[in-house]
Design an enzyme around this catalytic site. Structure first.
Site: not given
Lengths: 375, 375
Positions: B62, B172, B180, B194, B206, B210, B217, B307
């Site tokens: 406003e 996986a 990937w 994200r 994880t 990974d 990023r 995640e």
């Protein structure tokens, strides 16, 4: 004959071919095992006749269009999605019909891969002094008849694998419980999917777990069928892979009298009911599946649908014999104990099967995804 | 005050509110933990000012719109996607600013669920003789701020679970190999996903499998970011659930200095680097996860993203704490030995988790599906 360079076609040519392609599509269920073909005849840039190949054994697209055009076909142009046939089949050669009608020009989407035609139709027309232009919307025309083309070129039908899965890729609970993963709209869509196929392949496990009929239930279709569709519909041949001949004749699958191929190594019954035919397929592993598909092609099956459990699905995929995967994905999570989509024993990412998404649409509360497999 | 009945709004009102909603959306990444709010000021059916809440701690929508309108706001109408605030926060109350500017009418999409406002803004405006109409495009306004609303009403953030899977629902290989699964476009889309979250929750597994950073990023975004976005972007807090305190500080995750919550039962290090904060969460099973989310809400986290691997994902789902599942589906089959989407130990169809598909779009070669879970 001029081929493909788009420059030789006008916007009007493109519009007419698009119209012929839509007509061809109407033959989706009843033309098989013939290809789906459409035809439009014009005279001075006006449509004077149109037709498609409606029912196997009856008139081809060109003949239907010429009939509507009558004397107006003389000096006109014929747009046809597939090269007119040059051979005497169940009907006379369409190339002859076009010549007799006096058309000046024939515009074609694609050459007929049938070795009995394969340029022979074009040659007949040209010898009669008719101008022939081919290659307009060739890919769209090919997309109408993927199985017919594959059978003509490779002596194998197109193989589609259909699975109904949860969002976490499960086809059934560990107990075998699987009714109903997907909703009523998806199940009705499967009826239409079945109806375009010449055969449906399944395994004994599916019979044991689901007790399915695996036929097309025309009376359950949401959109009303024409009288012609109802009168001429041919149920797909149901192909049961049951090498040990353990299936039980009291199951639902056998009660329906549409044709069944019982594929096995054993003669376990002296006398089968007349709708059940025993098929011997030799070989093991990928050879066995290859030989089965060769028999399918020999029986003029253009497109076959696999509706089976994860084991048989995995075997067909691993043999490199699945061309298209159709997934109906239900908005559910069934959990990690449930049955996998396909029993593929991979250990590394590089073994994974690559596919290409070619279609995605919502069907009721479910999603329908179509993937091409690169074999 | 008139509320909702659509009859009280004109087509012009609707057009202006739609414009304010689009403005609000620009606050997607930088307004958090404040709500995303947009405002349009009109005078004689002409837009004279517009604005949105750009950056947390700076001017509200406003105030930005009034600044642009200047003296033209007097006698005009203010369209705002959320009830103007009535309390002194980091900035002065917006209701006071609207009163001082002399607007005649305020049209609102929805009441502010913040207990500090919750009708108080409307009351202030009306006491000052300003006409207030609320309820125009209320659902669209609520959709902009699902986490803020949930936190205000239930003292819990909105929880999204994101998974990248193959078409057969695998995250996986059995070995843990997973890079990937999805393509570069989907991975870039995850960066944007994200960026709208206040926190990202993960588990130790994880990190081991990974070795991810789990940050945003910004330099990898396809569309260029504004200077303001780059200058004011706050990395989501990375929340590591590691109850046995076994994670290894040499991993990538710890090297980045954006804030980390280390959620565990043990004090295993005397001195943590300053960006790592030890969080004690009590309880077991669903209690533990509930208590973690309460702490998230107490720290003004509106939306948190999970995640993680199938185990933690399954635990959150089974605790009934996942509001939304975002699936990136790669055109691959990874096979039945590969890791499941979520470790949900169901035996019967009736135990399966029901969801509703709310969005489906193609991202590069992958599909992005969004499901609402009914808890």
């Amino acid at each position: 004959m001029s081929n493909n360079s788009m420059a030789s076609f006008s916007a009007f040519d493109a519009e007419m071919m698009a119209r012929a392609l839509r007509l061809a599509e109407r033959g989706l269920y009843l033309a098989r095992p013939n290809p789906r073909v459409g035809c439009v005849i014009t005279q001075n840039d006006q449509v004077v006749g149109e037709g498609y190949h409606q029912v196997f054994g009856q008139a081809h697209a060109e003949v239907n269009a010429l009939k509507q055009a009558g004397s107006k076909a003389s000096g006109g142009t014929a747009y046809v999605t597939l090269e007119p046939c040059a051979h005497q089949g169940k009907t006379g050669p369409c190339a002859t019909a076009l010549i007799n009608a006096g058309v000046n020009r024939v515009v074609c989407a694609m050459r007929d891969p049938n070795p009995k035609v394969d340029g022979g139709g074009f040659a007949m027309l040209q010898e009669a002094g008719i101008s022939v232009d081919s290659g307009l919307m060739a890919q769209q025309a090919a997309d109408l008849n993927p199985g017919f083309i594959k059978r003509m070129q490779q002596q194998r039908p197109l193989v589609r694998l259909k699975m109904a899965i949860s969002a976490d890729g499960r086809t059934a609970m560990a107990s075998g419980e699987s009714q109903w993963i997907t909703g009523p709209d998806a199940r009705q869509d499967v009826q239409r999917l079945r109806a375009r196929h010449d055969a449906i392949i399944t395994g004994r496990g599916t019979l044991v777990n689901d007790n399915p009929s695996l036929n097309v239930r025309l009376d359950e279709w949401a959109e009303p069928l024409t009288e012609q569709q109802l009168a001429h519909f041919k149920q797909p041949v149901r192909v049961l892979i049951d090498r040990q001949a353990k299936a039980n004749l009291t199951q639902q699958f056998f009660k329906l009298t549409s044709p069944i191929w019982w594929v096995g190594d054993k003669d376990y019954l002296d006398r089968l009911p007349p709708h059940i035919e025993r098929k011997k397929v030799v070989g093991n592993g990928a050879d066995f599946f290859n030989n089965l598909l060769k028999q399918c092609a020999a029986h003029q099956f253009n497109e076959v649908l696999i509706e089976a459990g994860s084991k048989l699905a995995g075997q067909f995929i691993q043999a490199g014999l699945v061309d298209e995967l159709v997934l109906y994905i239900a908005p559910k999570l069934m959990g990690a104990n449930a049955m996998p989509l396909a029993a593929l024993p991979f250990d590394a990412m590089e073994q994974s099967v690559s596919m290409q998404l070619t279609d995605c649409r919502q069907v009721g509360d479910d999603l329908k995804l179509t993937y091409q497999l690169s074999n």
